[in-house]
Each structure stands twice: as structure tokens, then as C-alpha cells.
Design an enzyme around this catalytic site. Structure first.
Site, short mmCIF file in Angstrom:
data_model
loop_
_atom_site.label_atom_id
_atom_site.label_comp_id
_atom_site.label_asym_id
_atom_site.label_seq_id
_atom_site.Cartn_x
_atom_site.Cartn_y
_atom_site.Cartn_z
N ARG A 559 0.86 -1.22 -0.10
CA ARG A 559 0.18 0.14 -0.04
C ARG A 559 0.79 1.20 -0.02
O ARG A 559 1.92 1.21 0.54
CB ARG A 559 -0.88 0.13 1.42
CG ARG A 559 -1.97 -1.33 1.07
CD ARG A 559 -2.91 -0.98 2.17
NE ARG A 559 -2.44 -0.87 3.69
CZ ARG A 559 -2.91 -0.39 4.84
NH1 ARG A 559 -4.22 0.16 4.41
NH2 ARG A 559 -2.21 -0.23 5.83
N SER A 620 8.46 -5.00 5.83
CA SER A 620 8.01 -5.83 7.02
C SER A 620 8.92 -7.34 6.89
O SER A 620 8.46 -8.27 6.57
CB SER A 620 6.64 -6.37 7.05
OG SER A 620 5.81 -5.25 6.83
N ASP A 674 6.69 -3.61 10.19
CA ASP A 674 5.13 -3.44 10.53
C ASP A 674 4.73 -3.73 11.71
O ASP A 674 3.90 -3.07 12.14
CB ASP A 674 4.38 -4.32 9.49
CG ASP A 674 4.87 -5.94 9.58
OD1 ASP A 674 4.24 -6.95 9.08
OD2 ASP A 674 5.76 -6.23 10.41
C1 0WK Z 1 -1.29 -4.56 7.88
C2 0WK Z 1 -0.36 -3.76 8.00
C3 0WK Z 1 1.13 -4.36 7.35
C4 0WK Z 1 1.37 -5.58 7.78
C5 0WK Z 1 -0.08 -6.61 7.61
C6 0WK Z 1 0.00 -7.79 8.25
O1 0WK Z 1 -0.46 -2.51 7.69
O2 0WK Z 1 2.08 -3.54 7.55
O3 0WK Z 1 2.21 -6.32 6.99
O4 0WK Z 1 -1.02 -5.90 8.10
O5 0WK Z 1 -0.81 -8.62 7.70
P1 0WK Z 1 -1.18 -9.55 6.31
O6 0WK Z 1 -1.47 -8.52 5.59
O7 0WK Z 1 0.23 -10.08 6.04
O8 0WK Z 1 -2.33 -10.28 6.79
C1 BGC Z 2 8.98 -10.71 8.85
C2 BGC Z 2 9.06 -9.65 9.98
C3 BGC Z 2 7.61 -9.17 9.67
C4 BGC Z 2 6.38 -10.30 10.00
C5 BGC Z 2 4.95 -9.79 9.88
C6 BGC Z 2 8.15 -11.95 9.10
O1 BGC Z 2 8.18 -12.69 8.17
O2 BGC Z 2 10.48 -11.38 8.96
O3 BGC Z 2 9.73 -8.67 9.80
O4 BGC Z 2 6.97 -8.15 10.99
O5 BGC Z 2 6.63 -11.05 8.93
O6 BGC Z 2 4.70 -9.35 8.48
#
Ligand code: 0WK
Ligand code: BGC
Ligand code: BGC
Length: 934
Positions: A559, A620, A674
């Protein structure tokens, strides 16, 4: 001179034979006709009964059974008629089907429809005092009969599997769990109603101690009869019993059985029509004899319908009529006998003999003489008529009930016409006289009246009646085989899932290990937890102001955000962009050029082109930060593998990409993980938020550590946010004792084997794969999908982690499971669906508990850092798995409470993601920078 002539009746005074004025012949036949008339049931009355019984069935199916006079509609957990593949040797214990007798059978199922082995069996008479005594005594009697029978067979004493044919109304909660509602048919043992009769039998067998017998299934006799239907002629979908008692079962659409919460497939329902007694419908056909019989029965007011049909009562009805007619001088010269006046003295077989024609009258003579009666010439004929009247009514009423079941089937299957096979069983079918009616085989008169009446009441149904071959013994063995298979499957499922069920001690061990790894990491020693300083020293204090760009890379979506931080709060505009796999796993240059393309696209759309706003970069992945805007990528995770990035400062890579793009200026101020962005974002609303947690594609946590505890960072006062990178926890093998073979398969198939072990047991990128491997394993054991491995299930990542969240949502469990799995092209049964649900629950529960153990380690560290008795702290959380899974967050909180009872932890779900956090970190940096320049 024959004493029985009317003249004779007048002459002598025999005992029980009052000399009173006998009715004249014409009155007597009237009285007889009047009596016989009472047993006549009109077509209209039969239709009324059919309709009222149908209404009562449908009410009970909805769980709205009006009263004890309604039919019960009890689900039996038998979900399918046999498919003939069942095999094995089984013991069958039959109790209650045939009155005061108990039968034990040894049944061998060969798994092939054709070859049926004749069951061996033995019958035992149950003493009256046992039928009316303490329940334990009855079950001890049953287990003694079991041993006595098994002693006659060349068998081992171990591993016998038993099917319990228990023919009474029971609430079943499983194939081997059944609670007796009420006794019927001459049984009235104490201490059994409301009890699980399977457990009582198991206890009795245990007390007997002669054989180790596994009671695998409990079955109602109607179900055994239906399931025992000759494979060649069936399948039968209705089981009909008219023995001492009467009842039927049939295959109902599961979605209409309210108590089951199942919407597909069929389930066998035991109607328990014996308890039907709707005054409206039955009132007009109930005779004074029925009321008298009921009044003197063991269960007055109950089983009224059964008492008009069941073989236990037909003889008694005849006796009451004969006694009535004798007392009114119409029969036996107005003489009775103590036997005639004794309850139960006329049995079904007496009725059968007296009813049969042409021999009936002669038999009647003999039977009545045995009852100590002097039988006149016309008496026997009259008695035969009474027997015929009582039995005809029974067959007609039974037909009305069966017609109600047929109507129900037409309704539930939305079929105008119905072709169906009914398996029949019971002494009334077998004992009542048979006769040849233009057919080579004899047919019981009861069955013939039943058939004709059904044709009258349900003309659009083509019903074939299949007599059960062995009283349902084979059928019970069939159900037992199915139950045994399911029990074996359940054991295999439990064995497979056991490693996922972590005890409190195991979770506490994970917590302790994480604490040790944290301490080592903070000291800069070798540890699977890198404990990376983030150079974020404070959470926002609300004085931040300005417009900032933010990037959020590493989660499900990439994003670009515009974040306006003003006195009135924070405003965010963002755009989601995809990172195609080829870019995420291509070259680093390609990846960062793609990122800059998205930024430029966003700036154009937001009218920001040419503006150089301070930018916060949520990246992240594990980065060694040497400054707020310097982060060396240690290694990719979560499906990213862009080349030329690991070991590089990703801020530089971004700036180089910006440099490669003409006329774009961006001021990259901060790079944050993140977890840090999420902590900052939530900290803006709640200053107690000092922990950031991500459970999404990946998982990780950060928290505010005492600077003095952070080796390698100058200063020993104040705090610094530490990015734990807990995804890598256990990469040193410290978690291997909690890892399963399925985790190993997922790890081996990943693009970073041996890495991110903790993450691979918790996060969204992997849970679906763990479930898929468990399902493959259970399929290979034949536990799931009848052992059929499908190409689809062997396809990587086909079982998405979001399926777990959908499948485990309380409201739509089974329906959801089916829809998802059928989309995966998996042929599944209800049991399969339930097992898949359990696999998902086990995998997600372990993930949530491990995550909870990690959070408990962090908050306990903060509490101890501050030497507090009790700590109150908030944790900012984000991530699709945590947010969308119906139970994950609750399980995490419960585990934290259990493992860190001195910490009051509030979980704050981040609304705006970590982009806002990155902007706030940037804002703090800009504020601090301005202060140093002032
Ligand atoms: C939303 C956050 C972002 C993070 C994500 C993790 O803004 O920084 O990496 O959540 O959740 P996912 O999208 O991997 O389920
Ligand atoms: C990364 C982290 C991150 C997490 C959640 C992991 O795979 O190593 O830096 O915070 O994922 O997104
Ligand atoms: C019982 C039923 C049984 C029927 C036939 C009734 O009294 O309640 O469970 O199926 O008799 O044996």
C-alpha cells in the site's frame, strides 16, 4: 348332550358363572357387533390419524414437539444406508425387541453384497423380576448371557466388537452414546431412564470381566431392520417393526432435523410413533378396552398408539373383549374363568392361532379351553371374529402411521410419486396367520391389510415390503461396522492431531525458551531471536503534525498512503497495489522500480506529483537498522526472494530506484517494521501501547525495551523499540520438540527451508498448507474421503488459510466445510466434513497458543524490566489471520492470561495498519530533527 348349547347355558351354575338373565340371542349378536364395530376404523379416521401423525412428525423435526403425546423423531446418527463394503465379525446384543427375551448373535460381514454368512445366535428369556428390577441387574443379566453365548464359540476373549440393539426411545448423541427416555413394552427397570445405556452395558461387561468387549454402537431395532435389508433388493429406506411394540425409522433429509445443524445428506430418524396419542385423531378410535388396557399397564397414559398395535397388547385387547362379552353373557355362556380374568393370559400367539382360518375356530376352541372356559359352538367363531377385528385395526392403524411417513418422505424429497422399500420385522408380521393370496408365497394377513391400507392412504407411493432376514441382527452388525470404522477413524484422527494439542506445561516451556532467546539476542549473543534495535525511542505523544507519504510492504497487499497528521487527528488516503510473485521473487531492482512506479501512480492520483513529502517505509522483513533510515535486509521471508537485496540497505535500494526514475523526489525519513508501525499507530490512540504484534502472512512482535538492556546501542536510560523477529524463533532447533512431521513437510517445500520455524507454525502463509498435509495423511490412512487421494488436494497452497477462518466460523461450520471442499473437488461425507473441521481447529489453536506464549514472554519481560508486581499494557495488533479468524484472538488472549497472570494485557486491533505508524515515526523523527536544528 353338549353342554355349550344356549339351553346348556341356562341349566348349570359353574364357578364364575352367575345365574343371571342371559340376553336373548338377538341382543347378544348386537352386543357382539357393537363390540366388533368399536374396532372398525373408517377411511376418514385413518386419514385423520395419518394427517395428525404427519403434523406431529414435522413439529418434532423442528424441535417443537408439543407434548409427551407427540411422536419423538429421534436422530440415530446413522447417515447412510449400507454400501455393502462393511466387513468383520461382530457380536450383536438385542434387548427389548421381542418382549421378555434377549438375543445374542455372532455376525460375520463379508464386505461383498452377495456372500452373507448366516449369523449364529442364542435367545435368553428375561425373568419378570429382572424386567422390573434395578437397572444394574438387567445389564448384569445381559452381560452374563453374552458370556454364556460367547463361551459356545471358538473365540478369543479380546477385541470383540459389539452392536447393541436397544429397542426403546433414546436420545442419541453419537453412535455409541444413548440416553434412555422412558421404558416401554413391559420393561420398567429402575435407575436407567435418563442414563446412557451404552455406559451401563459397558459397566456390566466390566463387572462380569469375562470378555473384553468394545460396545461400538447402539441401534434401535427399526434401524437394524432397515440396515439389514437384503442388499440385492434394497436399499430399504424405512424400517418398520411390529413386535411386542411398534415403531418405524426412515431416512430423513438432514436439513429438516433441527437438532442436527446439518444441511446436507440424510440421517436415519426413529419416529417412536408408539407415543402418538393425539386425542383429536385417536380419541374416536380408542375403545373402552384400550382405556382399560392402558389403565392397567405399566405405563398408563403412555404409548397409547403402541397399545393398539403392538403384539404385547393384542392378546390383552382380545382378552378384555372376551371377558366383557362373557360378563355380558354373550360368550362362554356368560361364564368367565380366573385365567380369562387374569391380565396377560391371552398372548399374541394365541391370537395368531385363533385368528387363522379355516383352522382358527378349532384353535380357538383349544386355546379357550386351556383358559378354563367352556366353549360353545358359536363361541369359537365369535372369538375368531374378535381376534380378526383387533388385528385388522392394528394393521390399519399401522398403515396410517406408515402412510404418514411416506407423506413425509414425499415432502422432504419434493417428490409427487415415491418408490420405496420398507424393511419389516417383528413377531406380529411373523406370527399372525399367513395365507396364500394368488401368490406362491404365503403372506401374513397383517401385512396384507397393511399393504392394502397403505395403497388406500398413499396411492402415489409404490411401496415394496421386504421382510428382514434375521430380525435386524445383520443390520445392527452393519451399523456397528460403520461405527467401528468411524471409531477407528476417530482414533487415527486423535493420534494425528495429538502433537498439535499443546499442554499448559509445553506452552510455558515455549515462553521460557523465548525469554532465554530474547535475553541472548539483546546481549548480542547467538540466538534465533535477533532482537533488532529499531531506533524508535518513544511512542507518539500526540504533538506530531504534517503530511507524510508511507509505504507498507510485506503483508498481503502493498500500500502507498498519504497520512495527514493534524491536531484533529490523522487522515489517511491509501491505495493498494499488488506485488506479482515474479516481482517478489525477481531482481531487487525490478522490485524497487515497481515500488517507485506505484508511488508515482499514487502521487499522480492524489495530485502530489513533484511534491517531496517525508516518507515512512514499512518494510516487514528482518532488517538490521543502524539508524532510523538505514535498514540492512538480513533475509527475505514470506515468499519474497528478490535478488541483490539481502545484506543491502533497503532505504538505499529505494532511493536508487527513485534516482532511476526522472522527476521524482522523495524524502525517505524512516524505515520501520510493520510491528513497529502497528505499535506506533495504536500508541497514537493509547499511550500504554508498548507492544506491536503481527499475525498475518507472517508473524512477528516488537516492544519497548529498556535501552540499558540493548547491547550495541549507546545509552542506558530511556527505551528503544526492539523488533524481535520472532518468526525465526526455533531456527536453532529449540522448537523441534513441538514440531510435527507436517510442519517439516511445509518447511521442506518452502522457499526458505529451516528458516522462520516459529512463523511456519503460526502465520497465514503456512496454516493452510499444514492442514492440507494433515488431510493428505488422513486420506492415505483411509480416514478421509474414503482414502481417495485427489489431484487437487495434492496441489500446493490449494487449501487457503482463509478457509480455516471460514470453516471454523461457528455459524456455518458444516455447510461451509462442504462448499469449500466440494470446490476442491473432494468427495466428502458428513463425517469427513466434521474431521476437516477438527483438523483446522487443532492447527489454528496451536498457532494461537504459540503466539500467546510469545506475547506472554514479552509482557512478562516488560513487567520484570520495570520491577512491577503487576503490569497493565496494550498490544497493537494487525494481520489478516488475527483479524479474520473467528477464534484466534480469543485463544491468544486466553493463553497470555494463563501464562502471564500478573499482566493485564489489552489487545488493540489496528484500524489503519502500520502505514499510519510509519508516518508517525517519520513525524516524530521530523519533530526531533526540527528541535535539534532550532
Ligand atoms: C497490515 C499492516 C501491514 C502488515 C500486515 C500484516 O498495515 O504492515 O504487514 O497488516 O498482515 P497481512 O496483510 O500479512 O495479513
Ligand atoms: C518478517 C517480519 C514481519 C512479519 C510480519 C515476518 O516474516 O520477518 O519482519 O514483521 O513477517 O509481517
Ligand atoms: C420402542 C421403540 C421400538 C419399538 C419396537 C417401542 O416400544 O419405543 O424404540 O423401536 O418398540 O420394538
Amino acid at each position: 348332550m353338549d353342554a355349550v348349547g344356549p339351553g346348556a347355558l341356562r341349566g348349570n351354575t359353574v364357578p364364575g358363572c352367575p345365574q343371571r338373565d342371559l340376553p336373548c340371542p338377538s341382543d347378544s349378536s348386537e352386543l357382539v357387533q357393537e363390540c366388533l364395530q368399536k374396532f372398525k376404523v373408517t377411511g376418514a379416521q385413518l386419514r385423520q390419524i395419518q394427517a395428525s401423525l404427519l403434523a406431529s412428525m414435522e413439529q418434532a423435526l423442528k424441535g417443537q414437539a408439543s407434548s409427551t403425546s407427540a411422536v419423538r423423531m429421534l436422530p440415530t446418527y446413522v447417515g447412510s444406508t449400507p454400501h455393502g463394503t462393511e466387513q468383520g465379525d461382530f457380536v450383536v446384543l438385542e434387548l427389548g425387541a421381542t418382549g421378555a427375551s434377549l438375543r445374542v448373535l455372532w455376525v460375520t460381514l463379508t464386505g461383498t453384497a452377495e456372500v452373507g454368512m448366516e449369523p449364529q445366535s442364542q435367545e435368553f428369556v428375561i425373568p419378570q423380576e429382572v424386567m422390573l428390577g434395578p437397572g444394574e441387574q438387567l445389564f448384569d443379566f445381559a452381560s452374563r448371557c453374552l458370556s454364556e453365548f460367547l463361551d459356545t464359540l471358538p473365540l478369543g476373549k479380546q477385541g470383540l466388537r459389539l452392536g447393541f440393539n436397544f429397542s426403546f426411545p433414546c436420545h442419541q448423541t453419537g453412535l455409541d452414546r444413548s440416553t434412555l427416555i422412558s421404558w416401554t413394552k413391559g420393561f420398567k427397570c429402575s435407575g436407567v431412564e435418563g442414563q446412557d445405556v451404552v455406559q451401563m452395558l459397558r459397566d456390566a461387561i466390566q463387572r462380569q470381566g469375562a470378555y473384553s468387549i468394545d460396545v461400538v454402537a447402539v441401534v434401535n431395532d427399526t434401524v437394524g431392520t432397515m440396515m439389514g435389508c437384503e442388499p440385492g433388493v434394497g436399499p430399504c429406506e424405512i424400517g418398520l417393526i411390529v413386535d411386542t411394540g411398534t415403531n418405524a425409522c426412515y431416512m430423513e433429509e438432514a436439513r429438516y432435523v433441527a437438532v442436527l445443524d446439518e444441511d446436507r445428506g440424510r440421517v436415519c430418524v426413529s419416529v417412536e410413533w408408539g407415543s402418538f396419542s393425539d386425542d383429536q385423531a385417536l380419541g374416536p378410535v380408542l375403545t373402552t378396552f384400550d382405556h382399560a388396557l392402558d389403565h392397567q399397564s405399566l405405563n398408563p397414559g403412555a404409548q397409547r398408539f403402541e397399545k393398539m398395535i403392538g403384539g404385547l397388547y393384542l392378546g390383552e385387547l382380545v382378552r378384555l373383549v372376551l371377558a366383557h362379552l362373557a360378563e355380558h353373557g354373550v360368550l362362554f355362556g356368560g361364564c368367565t374363568s380366573s385365567t380369562l380374568l387374569s391380565q396377560g393370559s391371552i398372548l399374541l400367539q394365541h391370537v395368531a392361532e385363533m385368528e387363522s382360518s379355516p383352522a382358527g375356530a378349532a384353535c380357538a376352541q383349544a386355546v379357550l379351553q386351556d383358559l378354563g372356559l367352556s366353549v360353545g359352538a358359536s363361541d369359537a367363531k365369535l372369538v375368531q371374529q374378535v381376534c380378526v377385528a383387533v388385528c385388522t385395526r392394528a394393521a390399519q392403524l399401522c398403515a396410517a402411521a406408515l402412510a404418514a411417513v411416506l407423506s413425509r418422505l414425499q415432502h422432504s424429497r419434493e417428490q409427487q410419486t415415491l418408490q420405496i422399500a420398507v424393511a419389516t420385522g417383528g413377531g406380529v408380521f411373523e406370527q399372525l396367520p399367513r395365507y396364500w393370496e394368488h401368490t406362491p408365497v404365503s403372506k401374513s394377513r397383517f401385512l396384507s391389510i397393511l399393504q392394502d391400507t397403505v395403497m388406500l392412504l398413499a396411492p402415489e407411493c409404490d411401496v415394496s415390503f421386504i421382510p428382514s432376514v434375521d430380525g435386524g441382527g445383520r443390520g445392527v452388525a452393519m451399523v456397528t461396522a460403520v461405527a467401528a470404522r468411524l471409531a477407528a477413524h476417530r482414533r487415527l484422527l486423535e493420534e494425528t492431531l495429538a502433537p498439535f494439542r499443546l499442554s499448559r506445561e509445553q506452552l510455558a516451556a515455549v515462553q521460557t525458551q523465548m525469554r532465554e532467546a530474547m535475553a541472548k539476542g539483546l546481549r548480542g549473543e547467538a540466538s534465533s531471536l535477533r532482537m533488532l534495535p529499531t531506533y524508535v525511542r518513544a511512542t507518539p505523544d500526540g504533538s506530531e503534525r504534517g503530511n507524510f507519504l508511507a509505504l507498507d510492504l510485506g503483508g498481503t497487499n502493498f500500500r502507498v498512503l498519504l497520512v495527514r497528521v493534524a491536531a484533529g487527528g490523522v487522515q489517511i488516503t491509501n491505495q493498494v497495489y499488488s506485488i506479482p510473485e515474479c516481482v517478489a521473487q525477481g531482481s531487487g531492482q525490478q522490485l524497487f522500480d515497481h515500488i517507485v512506479d506505484c508511488i508515482v501512480d499514487f502521487q499522480q492520483k492524489q495530485g502530489l506529483s513533484g511534491q517531496s513529502l517525508p516518507l515512512g517505509f514499512t518494510f516487514s522483513f528482518p532488517c538490521k537498522q543502524v539508524g532510523l533510515d538505514q535498514g540492512i535486509l538480513l533475509n527475505w521471508t514470506k515468499g519474497f526472494k528478490a535478488s541483490g537485496c539481502e545484506g543491502q540497505d533497503v532505504v538505499c535500494l529505494l532511493r536508487e530506484a527513485i534516482g532511476r526514475r526522472q522527476a521524482v523526489e522523495l524524502n525517505v525519513v524512516a524505515i520501520v517494521n510493520d510491528t513497529v508501525g502497528t505499535m506506533m499507530s495504536c500508541g497514537y490512540e493509547d499511550p500504554r501501547c508498548e507492544v506491536g504484534l503481527i499475525v498475518g502472512t507472517g508473524t512477528n512482535a516488537c516492544y519497548m525495551e529498556e535501552l540499558q538492556n540493548v547491547a550495541g546501542v549507546a545509552g542506558d536510560s530511556g527505551h528503544m523499540c526492539i523488533n524481535m523477529e520472532w518468526g525465526a524463533f526455533g531456527d536453532d532447533g529449540s522448537l523441534d520438540m513441538f514440531s510435527t512431521c507436517f510442519d517439516a513437510r511445509v518447511d521442506q517445500a518452502s522457499i526458505n527451508p529451516g528458516k522462520q520455524r516459529f512463523e511456519k507454525m503460526i502465520s497465514g502463509m503456512y496454516l493452510g498448507e499444514i492442514v492440507r498435509h494433515v488431510l493428505l495423511h488422513l486420506t492415505s490412512l483411509g480416514v478421509l474421503f474414503r482414502g481417495q487421494q485427489t489431484q487437487r488436494l495434492q496441489t500446493r497452497d490449494i487449501f487457503k488459510t482463509k478457509f480455516l477462518s471460514e470453516i471454523e466460523s461457528d455459524s456455518l461450520a458444516l455447510r461451509q466445510v462442504r462448499a469449500i471442499l466440494e470446490d476442491l473437488g473432494l468427495p466428502l461425507t458428513t463425517d469427513d466434513a466434521l474431521m476437516v473441521l477438527e483438523v483446522c481447529q487443532a492447527v489454528s489453536q496451536r498457532a494461537a497458543q504459540l503466539c500467546g506464549a510469545g506475547v506472554a514472554a514479552v509482557v512478562e519481560k516488560i513487567r520484570e524490566n520495570r520491577g512491577l508486581e503487576e503490569l497493565s499494557v496494550s498490544v497493537g495488533v494487525d494481520g489478516t489471520l488475527y483479524k479474520l479468524h473467528p477464534h484466534f484472538s480469543t485463544l491468544v488472549a486466553a493463553t497470555v492470561q494463563e501464562l502471564a497472570p500478573r499482566c493485564v494485557v489489552t489487545f488493540l486491533q489496528s484500524e489503519d495498519g502500520s502505514g499510519k505508524g510509519a508516518a508517525l515515526v517519520t513525524a516524530v523523527a521530523c519533530r526531533l530533527a526540527q528541535q535539534t536544528h532550532v
